[in-house]
Write a protein that holds these residues in place. Structure first.
Motif, PDB file in Angstrom:
ATOM      1  N   LEU A   7       0.840  -1.130   0.034  1.00 16.79           N
ATOM      2  CA  LEU A   7       0.188  -0.061   0.040  1.00 16.79           C
ATOM      3  C   LEU A   7       0.971   1.133  -0.226  1.00 16.79           C
ATOM      4  O   LEU A   7       0.422   2.135   0.580  1.00 16.79           O
ATOM      5  CB  LEU A   7      -0.841  -0.033   1.264  1.00 16.79           C
ATOM      6  CG  LEU A   7      -1.990  -1.022   1.000  1.00 16.79           C
ATOM      7  CD1 LEU A   7      -2.534  -1.453   2.412  1.00 16.79           C
ATOM      8  CD2 LEU A   7      -3.118  -0.583  -0.019  1.00 16.79           C
ATOM      9  N   LEU A 358     -10.445   7.462  17.505  1.00 17.04           N
ATOM     10  CA  LEU A 358     -11.532   7.057  16.616  1.00 17.04           C
ATOM     11  C   LEU A 358     -12.086   5.581  17.165  1.00 17.04           C
ATOM     12  O   LEU A 358     -12.737   5.000  16.382  1.00 17.04           O
ATOM     13  CB  LEU A 358     -10.939   6.780  15.301  1.00 17.04           C
ATOM     14  CG  LEU A 358     -10.405   8.410  14.626  1.00 17.04           C
ATOM     15  CD1 LEU A 358      -9.773   8.248  13.269  1.00 17.04           C
ATOM     16  CD2 LEU A 358     -11.721   9.140  14.610  1.00 17.04           C
ATOM     17  N   ARG A 360     -13.699   3.426  20.858  1.00 16.93           N
ATOM     18  CA  ARG A 360     -14.301   3.684  21.911  1.00 16.93           C
ATOM     19  C   ARG A 360     -14.642   2.261  22.669  1.00 16.93           C
ATOM     20  O   ARG A 360     -14.344   1.408  22.051  1.00 16.93           O
ATOM     21  CB  ARG A 360     -15.506   4.445  21.612  1.00 16.93           C
ATOM     22  CG  ARG A 360     -16.851   3.627  20.923  1.00 16.93           C
ATOM     23  CD  ARG A 360     -18.008   4.445  20.589  1.00 16.93           C
ATOM     24  NE  ARG A 360     -18.723   3.588  19.726  1.00 16.93           N
ATOM     25  CZ  ARG A 360     -19.807   2.992  20.022  1.00 16.93           C
ATOM     26  NH1 ARG A 360     -20.202   2.813  21.661  1.00 16.93           N
ATOM     27  NH2 ARG A 360     -20.430   2.131  19.138  1.00 16.93           N
ATOM     28  N   GLN A 384      -1.251  -7.180   9.649  1.00 15.24           N
ATOM     29  CA  GLN A 384      -2.488  -6.076   9.637  1.00 15.24           C
ATOM     30  C   GLN A 384      -2.337  -4.782  10.693  1.00 15.24           C
ATOM     31  O   GLN A 384      -3.051  -3.755  10.471  1.00 15.24           O
ATOM     32  CB  GLN A 384      -3.605  -6.561   9.331  1.00 15.24           C
ATOM     33  CG  GLN A 384      -3.671  -7.565   8.182  1.00 15.24           C
ATOM     34  CD  GLN A 384      -4.964  -8.613   8.031  1.00 15.24           C
ATOM     35  OE1 GLN A 384      -5.521  -8.705   9.190  1.00 15.24           O
ATOM     36  NE2 GLN A 384      -5.239  -8.990   6.737  1.00 15.24           N
ATOM     37  N   LEU A 387      -1.362  -1.388   9.799  1.00 15.20           N
ATOM     38  CA  LEU A 387      -2.527  -0.740   9.041  1.00 15.20           C
ATOM     39  C   LEU A 387      -3.588  -0.001   9.974  1.00 15.20           C
ATOM     40  O   LEU A 387      -3.698   1.048   9.755  1.00 15.20           O
ATOM     41  CB  LEU A 387      -3.235  -1.704   7.884  1.00 15.20           C
ATOM     42  CG  LEU A 387      -2.407  -2.398   6.953  1.00 15.20           C
ATOM     43  CD1 LEU A 387      -2.975  -3.392   5.995  1.00 15.20           C
ATOM     44  CD2 LEU A 387      -1.799  -1.313   6.130  1.00 15.20           C
ATOM     45  N   LEU A 388      -3.916  -0.615  10.826  1.00 16.83           N
ATOM     46  CA  LEU A 388      -4.777  -0.192  11.857  1.00 16.83           C
ATOM     47  C   LEU A 388      -4.076   1.143  12.430  1.00 16.83           C
ATOM     48  O   LEU A 388      -4.607   2.162  12.814  1.00 16.83           O
ATOM     49  CB  LEU A 388      -5.087  -1.379  12.905  1.00 16.83           C
ATOM     50  CG  LEU A 388      -6.308  -2.190  12.255  1.00 16.83           C
ATOM     51  CD1 LEU A 388      -6.536  -3.322  13.253  1.00 16.83           C
ATOM     52  CD2 LEU A 388      -7.564  -1.517  11.952  1.00 16.83           C
ATOM     53  N   SER A 391      -3.874   4.005  10.169  1.00 17.49           N
ATOM     54  CA  SER A 391      -5.175   4.623   9.497  1.00 17.49           C
ATOM     55  C   SER A 391      -5.773   5.492  10.767  1.00 17.49           C
ATOM     56  O   SER A 391      -6.189   6.341  10.708  1.00 17.49           O
ATOM     57  CB  SER A 391      -5.981   3.512   9.053  1.00 17.49           C
ATOM     58  OG  SER A 391      -6.413   2.406  10.180  1.00 17.49           O
ATOM     59  N   HIS A 392      -5.817   4.756  12.172  1.00 18.14           N
ATOM     60  CA  HIS A 392      -6.198   5.617  13.269  1.00 18.14           C
ATOM     61  C   HIS A 392      -5.392   6.713  13.553  1.00 18.14           C
ATOM     62  O   HIS A 392      -6.022   7.692  14.329  1.00 18.14           O
ATOM     63  CB  HIS A 392      -6.289   4.668  14.590  1.00 18.14           C
ATOM     64  CG  HIS A 392      -7.507   3.544  14.579  1.00 18.14           C
ATOM     65  ND1 HIS A 392      -7.358   2.458  14.060  1.00 18.14           N
ATOM     66  CD2 HIS A 392      -8.831   3.913  15.038  1.00 18.14           C
ATOM     67  CE1 HIS A 392      -8.636   1.811  13.875  1.00 18.14           C
ATOM     68  NE2 HIS A 392      -9.435   2.275  14.498  1.00 18.14           N
ATOM     69  N   LEU A 396      -2.881   6.936   6.942  1.00 19.60           N
ATOM     70  CA  LEU A 396      -3.157   5.889   5.570  1.00 19.60           C
ATOM     71  C   LEU A 396      -4.290   6.517   4.981  1.00 19.60           C
ATOM     72  O   LEU A 396      -5.372   6.429   5.566  1.00 19.60           O
ATOM     73  CB  LEU A 396      -3.247   4.469   6.317  1.00 19.60           C
ATOM     74  CG  LEU A 396      -3.660   3.409   5.506  1.00 19.60           C
ATOM     75  CD1 LEU A 396      -2.350   3.219   4.410  1.00 19.60           C
ATOM     76  CD2 LEU A 396      -4.005   1.873   5.866  1.00 19.60           C
ATOM     77  N   LYS A 398      -6.940   6.867   1.736  1.00 20.23           N
ATOM     78  CA  LYS A 398      -7.852   6.057   1.034  1.00 20.23           C
ATOM     79  C   LYS A 398      -6.986   5.370  -0.189  1.00 20.23           C
ATOM     80  O   LYS A 398      -6.195   5.815  -0.855  1.00 20.23           O
ATOM     81  CB  LYS A 398      -8.907   7.091   0.348  1.00 20.23           C
ATOM     82  CG  LYS A 398     -10.264   6.350  -0.110  1.00 20.23           C
ATOM     83  CD  LYS A 398     -11.125   7.384  -0.443  1.00 20.23           C
ATOM     84  CE  LYS A 398     -11.126   8.354  -1.679  1.00 20.23           C
ATOM     85  NZ  LYS A 398     -12.096   9.041  -2.022  1.00 20.23           N
ATOM     86  N   TYR A 399      -7.603   3.954  -0.150  1.00 18.77           N
ATOM     87  CA  TYR A 399      -6.801   3.374  -1.471  1.00 18.77           C
ATOM     88  C   TYR A 399      -7.745   3.194  -2.526  1.00 18.77           C
ATOM     89  O   TYR A 399      -9.111   2.801  -2.584  1.00 18.77           O
ATOM     90  CB  TYR A 399      -6.935   1.602  -0.729  1.00 18.77           C
ATOM     91  CG  TYR A 399      -6.438   0.933  -1.856  1.00 18.77           C
ATOM     92  CD1 TYR A 399      -5.128   0.688  -2.553  1.00 18.77           C
ATOM     93  CD2 TYR A 399      -7.319  -0.168  -2.367  1.00 18.77           C
ATOM     94  CE1 TYR A 399      -4.592  -0.058  -3.506  1.00 18.77           C
ATOM     95  CE2 TYR A 399      -6.819  -0.890  -3.645  1.00 18.77           C
ATOM     96  CZ  TYR A 399      -5.643  -0.821  -3.787  1.00 18.77           C
ATOM     97  OH  TYR A 399      -5.435  -2.046  -4.947  1.00 18.77           O
TER      98      TYR A 399
ATOM     99  N   GLY B  65      -7.911  -1.463   8.607  1.00 14.18           N
ATOM    100  CA  GLY B  65      -7.217  -0.183   8.435  1.00 14.18           C
ATOM    101  C   GLY B  65      -7.219   0.575   7.163  1.00 14.18           C
ATOM    102  O   GLY B  65      -6.702   1.687   7.254  1.00 14.18           O
ATOM    103  N   ALA B  67      -8.941   2.223   4.166  1.00 14.86           N
ATOM    104  CA  ALA B  67     -10.349   2.837   3.676  1.00 14.86           C
ATOM    105  C   ALA B  67     -10.336   2.877   2.088  1.00 14.86           C
ATOM    106  O   ALA B  67      -9.242   3.364   1.561  1.00 14.86           O
ATOM    107  CB  ALA B  67     -10.323   4.393   4.061  1.00 14.86           C
ATOM    108  N   TRP B 347     -12.085   2.724   6.836  1.00 15.68           N
ATOM    109  CA  TRP B 347     -11.753   1.357   6.931  1.00 15.68           C
ATOM    110  C   TRP B 347     -12.596   0.328   7.852  1.00 15.68           C
ATOM    111  O   TRP B 347     -12.435  -0.816   7.870  1.00 15.68           O
ATOM    112  CB  TRP B 347     -10.424   1.173   7.413  1.00 15.68           C
ATOM    113  CG  TRP B 347     -10.106   1.971   8.675  1.00 15.68           C
ATOM    114  CD1 TRP B 347     -10.253   0.959  10.038  1.00 15.68           C
ATOM    115  CD2 TRP B 347      -9.764   3.158   9.198  1.00 15.68           C
ATOM    116  NE1 TRP B 347     -10.108   1.797  11.206  1.00 15.68           N
ATOM    117  CE2 TRP B 347      -9.892   3.078  10.794  1.00 15.68           C
ATOM    118  CE3 TRP B 347      -9.670   4.481   8.796  1.00 15.68           C
ATOM    119  CZ2 TRP B 347      -9.619   4.355  11.608  1.00 15.68           C
ATOM    120  CZ3 TRP B 347      -9.334   5.704   9.359  1.00 15.68           C
ATOM    121  CH2 TRP B 347      -9.630   5.330  10.796  1.00 15.68           C
TER     122      TRP B 347
END
Lengths: 401, 401
Positions: A7, A358, A360, A384, A387-388, A391-392, A396, A398-399, B65, B67, B347
């Motif tokens: 990615l 992001l 909870r 993975q 990646l998390l 993104s959080h 990261l 948008k793909y 992760g 999006a 994501w």
């Protein structure tokens, strides 16, 4: 399996900060008397409270059923496909003692050992002689000279050392000399490919000279070599993820892992408390922090359930000290499980939690194998996790359109 | 990741019918004041009732992760590995306005923009001029002629248009001219590979002529081009799955996506009500129906929680109108989450439900992120949704003897 480079176009640099705490050997299994795992037994109010505010899950280090070594377990958490990238034992050991490896260098892990008069192994670890005894012996071996190669021997700890071979045409494709059992002699190194013949010859000559130099020693009268390996050429995680990553680890091997992944390894002390202090000191200068907690794994490997519980309880008070920094993403993960009842690394999915604005609370009541299995992250590949994290942290994008 | 061609020998044609309703941007996140997501807040009795009778789960569009854009999000639901197949922005935009792309054609997404006297960008979207203003400008650009290439400019909406390049040796391997910021000039297109040099030259010449033709305009006095792309050569899903698939979508881009996947795109109106009517009209003639609901995503992208709730509530009464047809398999899924609190694609795993005679109520109490997370389908890759659709419709036979 995802590999960090797949990615590549989606990673963006932002000021947000990610802390990844790797608790070595984090996961466990239930004690037969109580039905509760080490994490379920431990009094860990801070980890439990954080789980209640986090997205929780379990990570599979390599594949279901596959117990990883420290190398693959960590590579996966950093996003490297562990089936594609491998760090050989010798290279890992060398990096762990800050012994520089240049491209082409081959390193091996060495053990001092005890052989009897017939040359058969009596003790593969030479009675676990202390570093104070092994260091002068390493100096002796370091003086061995063989034409066409530069040889260096550096002590690691107790009975362990690293042998580094540097020179033109040196190959890692040779077999180990450790027969992995007593009562038999050490094995000769053999070439696994024709171009490794000369390296095998050099290694066997080195072992012969070592035997002579050590012949008067009572315990450490011979050596075993294994894990001949070059440094793998890993894409640096800082470049790929567009991060300025810092690695903070009290134990040599984990500094080595951080180095080979392209992290900036920060000088720290010998305890996890030192690591947390270091994290605070360098927090402003980086955007990703790998911080490593070793003692849980060591207790698990020893098969000492109560000790592993105690090591987890000792970790717990440091959690608020890390959360004080208010990182955008704070992950607590493990490189693999080390259930005390198995006294070894295992393949079991490992508790994982990610804290960020992001996510909870999601009704998970604590940080342990069962509760994390009910979390919203589900059971994911360890590769993975990054990646998390990214993104959080808004790193990261948008793909695809 | 599974790709639709992997189980090619297992697909069989049967008279059974599958309806796949894709609710764009379906998933969400909790509103900070209420702790409830858009789906949990909305009054959606028909979707909730269907969930209670369905197999429920969550889908991961690409990877944890990650999006996705609309392209990868939909490709995955149709069974195409989105990491293997990519539809470039220009190609997607062209398909969305029914602009035919032949093999070898390259399309780019164009923006009218505003530059100052020094040529520096002032507004990358030319004040979002309406289509009424941009359409005549597109006609003007459409008259530009450059030897060796056929150039076509077609308006999309507001400040957006498509440029299509057709001719021998045209390449998509050129850089974008949009610098993605104001205060700097547009970039020249550059070849990413030697064979793209001539295309870069053509594009730069086109931009120069456009600048001259637009020089008297107040707002739209320049253009930006991005996403140069050819049509990907996707295996048609009808051939692979042995289906006669129909695509029903009021929005151009989703008709384009259906086209590129080899669906028969059915002419419909501009609302979801029109789409449902169209579904009824053509129901006898096909065995797979992709029907697309757009408004939820748009509200999520606007960051308008209440509007997204309202759009989901407006979808709800159409559910019985679709169920009236009694399809063998009726799936409600999303291409990705668009949480209003993030005002963007995300994501997060997306609610999914599959209704068929081979599933039954499983105690899930409604159609939302949490309830679906407890369903029997579990959290699956979106690329696996079609396998479930086909198997429940009797269209996927046993794998292996």
């Amino acid at each position: 399996m995802i590999d960090l480079e797949q990615l590549r176009d989606c990673y963006v640099s932002t000021p947000s900060k990610i802390v990844l705490l790797v608790v070595d050997g984090l996961g466990g299994l239930a004690h037969p008397d109580t039905g509760r795992s080490e994490l379920e037994t431990a009094h860990i109010p801070n980890l439990d409270a954080m789980a209640r505010e986090s997205a929780c899950g379990l990570t599979i280090p390599v594949l279901p059923g596959v117990a990883p070594g420290s190398g693959p377990g960590h590579l996966a958490l950093f996003g490297y496909d562990p089936l594609k990238h491998m760090i050989g034992r010798g290279a890992l050991e060398a990096l762990g003692i800050d012994m520089p490896l240049e491209p082409g260098d081959v390193a091996a892990r060495g053990n001092f050992c005890t052989v009897d008069a017939g040359g058969n192994l009596v003790d593969r670890r030479a009675g676990r002689i202390p570093t104070a005894l092994s260091a002068p012996l390493c100096e002796r071996l370091d003086r061995i000279e063989i034409p066409g190669v530069e040889l260096d021997v550096v002590p690691v700890q107790d009975y362990r050392f690293v042998l580094r071979l540097r020179g033109k045409g040196i190959s890692e494709a040779i077999t180990e000399t450790d027969p992995q059992q007593s009562g038999v002699p050490a094995l000769p190194a053999k070439a696994l490919r024709p171009e490794a013949e000369s390296t095998a010859g050099i290694v066997n000559s080195f072992v012969d000279q070592a035997r002579q130099l050590l012949s008067e020693e009572e315990r450490a009268n011979m050596i075993l070599l294994r894990g001949f390996a070059q440094l793998p050429d890993l894409p640096p995680m800082g470049d790929v993820y567009r991060l300025n990553p810092a690695g903070i680890a009290a134990y040599p091997m984990y500094r080595g892992l951080a180095t080979v992944c392209g992290m900036n390894v920060i000088h720290t002390g010998t305890t996890f408390g030192d690591e947390v202090k270091t994290l605070h000191q360098v927090y402003a200068g980086h955007d990703f922090f790998f911080i490593h907690y070793k003692p849980a794994d060591a207790a698990g490997e020893d098969g000492d359930f109560d000790a592993k519980v105690a090591r987890l309880e000792e970790l717990d008070p440091f959690i608020p000290q890390i959360r004080e920094l208010d990182p955008d993403v704070f992950i607590v993960a493990g490189d693999h499980a080390t259930p005390a009842i198995m006294a070894s690394h295992s393949w079991h999915p490992v508790p994982f939690m990610l804290h960020s604005k992001l996510t909870r609370g999601e009704g998970v009541d604590g940080f342990n194998e069962k509760s994390c299995g009910l979390g919203s992250v589900g059971t994911i590949q360890a590769t993975q996790a990054m990646l998390l994290a990214l993104s959080h942290a808004g790193k990261l994008t948008k793909y695809g359109p």
